[in-house]
Scaffold this active site. Structure first.
Site, PDB file in Angstrom:
ATOM      1  N   ASP A 124       0.856  -1.190   0.000  1.00  0.00           N
ATOM      2  CA  ASP A 124       0.000   0.000   0.000  1.00  0.00           C
ATOM      3  C   ASP A 124       0.889   1.237   0.000  1.00  0.00           C
ATOM      4  OD1 ASP A 124      -3.247   0.296   0.824  1.00  0.00           O
ATOM      5  OD2 ASP A 124      -2.039   2.119   1.039  1.00  0.00           O
ATOM      6  N   ASP A 131       4.379   3.226  -3.890  1.00  0.00           N
ATOM      7  CA  ASP A 131       3.421   3.893  -4.762  1.00  0.00           C
ATOM      8  C   ASP A 131       3.325   3.099  -6.063  1.00  0.00           C
ATOM      9  OD1 ASP A 131       2.008   5.455  -6.496  1.00  0.00           O
ATOM     10  OD2 ASP A 131       3.113   7.302  -6.098  1.00  0.00           O
ATOM     11  N   SER A 185     -16.077  -1.769 -10.148  1.00  0.00           N
ATOM     12  CA  SER A 185     -17.114  -1.162  -9.319  1.00  0.00           C
ATOM     13  C   SER A 185     -18.430  -1.055 -10.062  1.00  0.00           C
ATOM     14  CB  SER A 185     -16.640   0.247  -8.931  1.00  0.00           C
ATOM     15  OG  SER A 185     -17.713   1.015  -8.453  1.00  0.00           O
ATOM     16  N   TYR A 240     -14.013   8.266 -11.627  1.00  0.00           N
ATOM     17  CA  TYR A 240     -13.847   6.934 -11.019  1.00  0.00           C
ATOM     18  C   TYR A 240     -14.419   5.801 -11.880  1.00  0.00           C
ATOM     19  CZ  TYR A 240     -14.385   3.300  -7.388  1.00  0.00           C
ATOM     20  OH  TYR A 240     -14.347   2.138  -6.670  1.00  0.00           O
ATOM     21  N   GLU A 294     -15.322   8.224   3.493  1.00  0.00           N
ATOM     22  CA  GLU A 294     -16.248   7.186   3.967  1.00  0.00           C
ATOM     23  C   GLU A 294     -17.486   7.085   3.068  1.00  0.00           C
ATOM     24  OE1 GLU A 294     -15.383   9.954   5.366  1.00  0.00           O
ATOM     25  OE2 GLU A 294     -17.068  11.039   6.219  1.00  0.00           O
ATOM     26  N   ALA A 318     -21.724   5.653   2.652  1.00  0.00           N
ATOM     27  CA  ALA A 318     -22.956   5.898   3.413  1.00  0.00           C
ATOM     28  C   ALA A 318     -23.101   5.048   4.684  1.00  0.00           C
ATOM     29  CB  ALA A 318     -24.165   5.718   2.501  1.00  0.00           C
ATOM     30  N   GLN A 356     -32.964   8.081  -2.344  1.00  0.00           N
ATOM     31  CA  GLN A 356     -32.115   7.370  -3.309  1.00  0.00           C
ATOM     32  C   GLN A 356     -31.875   5.951  -2.784  1.00  0.00           C
ATOM     33  OE1 GLN A 356     -31.278   9.877  -1.261  1.00  0.00           O
ATOM     34  NE2 GLN A 356     -29.079  10.173  -1.029  1.00  0.00           N
ATOM     35  N   THR A 357     -31.780   4.997  -3.690  1.00  0.00           N
ATOM     36  CA  THR A 357     -31.673   3.588  -3.264  1.00  0.00           C
ATOM     37  C   THR A 357     -30.302   3.004  -3.593  1.00  0.00           C
ATOM     38  OG1 THR A 357     -32.651   2.901  -5.368  1.00  0.00           O
ATOM     39  CG2 THR A 357     -34.126   3.023  -3.455  1.00  0.00           C
ATOM     40  N   ARG A 412     -29.605   2.158  -7.415  1.00  0.00           N
ATOM     41  CA  ARG A 412     -28.629   1.165  -7.902  1.00  0.00           C
ATOM     42  C   ARG A 412     -28.766  -0.127  -7.105  1.00  0.00           C
ATOM     43  NH1 ARG A 412     -22.713   3.203  -7.904  1.00  0.00           N
ATOM     44  NH2 ARG A 412     -23.328   4.036  -9.922  1.00  0.00           N
TER      45      ARG A 412
HETATM   46  P1  NAD Z   1      -9.616   1.717   0.439  1.00  0.00           P
HETATM   47  O1  NAD Z   1      -9.481   3.154   0.047  1.00  0.00           O
HETATM   48  O2  NAD Z   1      -9.870   1.408   1.866  1.00  0.00           O
HETATM   49  O3  NAD Z   1      -8.342   0.901  -0.065  1.00  0.00           O
HETATM   50  C1  NAD Z   1      -7.621   1.232  -1.227  1.00  0.00           C
HETATM   51  C2  NAD Z   1      -6.166   1.282  -0.846  1.00  0.00           C
HETATM   52  O4  NAD Z   1      -5.380   1.571  -2.021  1.00  0.00           O
HETATM   53  C3  NAD Z   1      -5.857   2.408   0.151  1.00  0.00           C
HETATM   54  O5  NAD Z   1      -5.322   1.882   1.345  1.00  0.00           O
HETATM   55  C4  NAD Z   1      -4.855   3.279  -0.568  1.00  0.00           C
HETATM   56  O6  NAD Z   1      -3.863   3.835   0.270  1.00  0.00           O
HETATM   57  C5  NAD Z   1      -4.279   2.318  -1.590  1.00  0.00           C
HETATM   58  N1  NAD Z   1      -3.662   3.037  -2.697  1.00  0.00           N
HETATM   59  C6  NAD Z   1      -4.133   4.136  -3.338  1.00  0.00           C
HETATM   60  N2  NAD Z   1      -3.249   4.570  -4.239  1.00  0.00           N
HETATM   61  C7  NAD Z   1      -2.188   3.716  -4.188  1.00  0.00           C
HETATM   62  C8  NAD Z   1      -0.950   3.665  -4.872  1.00  0.00           C
HETATM   63  N3  NAD Z   1      -0.635   4.576  -5.808  1.00  0.00           N
HETATM   64  N4  NAD Z   1      -0.098   2.662  -4.576  1.00  0.00           N
HETATM   65  C9  NAD Z   1      -0.404   1.749  -3.615  1.00  0.00           C
HETATM   66  N5  NAD Z   1      -1.557   1.766  -2.924  1.00  0.00           N
HETATM   67  C10 NAD Z   1      -2.446   2.741  -3.205  1.00  0.00           C
HETATM   68  O7  NAD Z   1     -10.789   1.123  -0.486  1.00  0.00           O
HETATM   69  P2  NAD Z   1     -11.552  -0.262  -0.393  1.00  0.00           P
HETATM   70  O8  NAD Z   1     -12.950   0.033   0.001  1.00  0.00           O
HETATM   71  O9  NAD Z   1     -10.760  -1.236   0.397  1.00  0.00           O
HETATM   72  O10 NAD Z   1     -11.574  -0.678  -1.927  1.00  0.00           O
HETATM   73  C11 NAD Z   1     -10.635  -1.612  -2.479  1.00  0.00           C
HETATM   74  C12 NAD Z   1     -10.859  -1.699  -3.973  1.00  0.00           C
HETATM   75  O11 NAD Z   1     -12.223  -2.080  -4.241  1.00  0.00           O
HETATM   76  C13 NAD Z   1     -10.630  -0.392  -4.710  1.00  0.00           C
HETATM   77  O12 NAD Z   1     -10.040  -0.648  -5.965  1.00  0.00           O
HETATM   78  C14 NAD Z   1     -12.027   0.137  -4.921  1.00  0.00           C
HETATM   79  O13 NAD Z   1     -12.107   0.995  -6.042  1.00  0.00           O
HETATM   80  C15 NAD Z   1     -12.821  -1.135  -5.112  1.00  0.00           C
HETATM   81  N6  NAD Z   1     -14.232  -0.971  -4.763  1.00  0.00           N
HETATM   82  C16 NAD Z   1     -14.596  -0.780  -3.472  1.00  0.00           C
HETATM   83  C17 NAD Z   1     -15.934  -0.603  -3.166  1.00  0.00           C
HETATM   84  C18 NAD Z   1     -16.401  -0.367  -1.753  1.00  0.00           C
HETATM   85  O14 NAD Z   1     -17.603  -0.207  -1.544  1.00  0.00           O
HETATM   86  N7  NAD Z   1     -15.523  -0.343  -0.747  1.00  0.00           N
HETATM   87  C19 NAD Z   1     -16.906  -0.629  -4.179  1.00  0.00           C
HETATM   88  C20 NAD Z   1     -16.496  -0.818  -5.493  1.00  0.00           C
HETATM   89  C21 NAD Z   1     -15.151  -1.021  -5.771  1.00  0.00           C
END
Ligand code: NAD
Length: 336
Positions: free
Chosen positions: A39, A59, A123, A154, A196, A198, A225-226, A291
């Site tokens: 991360d 990164d 997503s 996104y 965060e 909802a 909204q749903t 959705r």
């Molecule tokens: P989160 O933000 O808690 O976790 C994502 C992690 O990626 C973070 O810890 C962040 O520091 C890390 N990150 C960002 N940029 C980075 C980089 N350049 N290099 C290394 N790490 C990096 O989100 P989450 O809820 O755990 O979601 C995980 C994945 O699932 C994401 O790809 C998100 O788009 C996808 N997703 C999540 C949801 C949801 O409801 N949580 C819904 C649809 C899709």
């Protein structure tokens, strides 16, 4: 367990985040001995730091970092992305799109390193906006992503990432698996600070209002909204099941229990044992009008679909956020 044995190296990116942290813990608990968790956040800000795991801060927008990340790996779960709830993605569209670098460089590195299987977390934000204009929305099936008109920023990044996965299989034979997650919630995630979503935001608002003796809470939009919300345990099970399957096309992993935001608040109020007056902020970010996940494909292909009831998952989520808010920071465990 199958695709890889317990001694092969599994890489999880975004491992300092909500889903990634749980996935590392879940893989570890089920016997995987060699896990590399990566991360961009400093280690003291990871939601979970699992013992016995190689934890790396990098990164992953950087190509060389991706090459190091996948070195020796047989499976990659790419969950890293710069994202958050509507409050974040509606105001950080370019930042969200830059995550395209992560998946692009990770795919190239995975192909070159001979990775056996690659997972991408897409997503429900890929779905076309004109199919989500009513609260009583028809559940979104996988074909509804086209013709493409996803969430600005996104959603486009995720749709592009999905296409990259497809073409890396078609052109290079890299086995890719793509989940379209719908609103994942649970303990051990973001509940304040602007990213965060909802369920966690509503828990936090009700808990802090209760602690402050307040009588009302702010609600984004008119509350009608749903959405459907998937508990983290279902998300983990579905993700691992998908990874082991032969499903190469994007697939919904989401709940089909549709609720309005007002009904979600009702659930949290029942758990809290108290009702609040709702101040509707109609100018706040609110996303699409309706959705819900259509789970026909996942039932057909995996013989399974998410099933944790909202009330049960929210109970655990509420208790965890309550503990976080009421426990002094120095004594707080990251996830417990
Ligand atoms: P989160 O933000 O808690 O976790 C994502 C992690 O990626 C973070 O810890 C962040 O520091 C890390 N990150 C960002 N940029 C980075 C980089 N350049 N290099 C290394 N790490 C990096 O989100 P989450 O809820 O755990 O979601 C995980 C994945 O699932 C994401 O790809 C998100 O788009 C996808 N997703 C999540 C949801 C949801 O409801 N949580 C819904 C649809 C899709």
């Amino acid at each position: 367990m199958t695709v890889s044995d317990a001694d092969s190296l599994v890489v999880i990116t975004g491992a300092g985040g909500f889903i990634g942290g749980h996935l590392v813990a879940d893989l570890r608990a089920s016997g995987f001995r060699r896990l590399r968790a990566i991360d961009i956040k400093p280690l003291d800000r990871w939601y979970q730091v699992v013992p016995g795991v190689e934890n790396v801060v990098r990164d992953l927008r950087d190509r060389l970092a991706c090459e190091e990340a996948v070195n020796g790996a047989s499976q990659v779960y790419n969950l890293a992305s710069d994202m958050g709830g509507m409050g974040f993605i509606e105001t950080h569209k370019a930042d969200c799109m830059i995550s395209v670098l992560i998946n692009t460089n990770m795919l190239i590195a995975a192909r070159d390193a001979g990775v056996e299987r690659y997972f991408f977390s897409s997503s429900a934000c890929v779905y076309a906006a004109d199919k989500q204009t009513q609260p009583d929305v028809a559940p979104l099936s996988e074909a509804d992503a086209y013709p493409a008109m996803p969430e600005h920023g996104y959603g486009w990044e995720k749709l592009f990432g999905e296409r990259m996965c497809r073409h890396f299989y078609e052109d290079f034979g890299l086995e890719t698996r793509v989940a379209r997650y719908h609103n994942v919630y649970g303990p051990g995630g973001t509940y304040d600070g602007g990213r965060e979503k909802a369920p966690a935001a509503i828990c936090r608002k009700i808990i802090t209002a209760q602690l402050a003796g307040a009588t009302d809470i702010e609600v984004w939009g008119d509350g009608e909204q749903t959405r459907s919300f998937m508990y983290i345990d279902d998300c983990l099970y579905g993700t691992r099941r998908l990874m082991q399957s032969d499903v190469r096309e994007p697939i919904n992993i989401g709940s089909d229990e549709l609720v309005t935001i007002n009904q979600l608040i009702d659930v949290v109020e029942q758990i809290a044992g108290r009702k609040f007056r709702r101040r509707y902020n109609l100018s706040a970010p609110k996303g699409v009008r309706g959705r819900c996940s259509d789970n026909a494909l996942i039932k057909d292909r995996l013989g399974w679909a998410p099933s944790v009831r909202l009330r049960d998952g929210m109970e655990k989520t509420y208790r965890w956020i309550h503990d976080q808010i009421t426990t002094p920071a120095a004594m707080r465990r990251i996830y417990a």
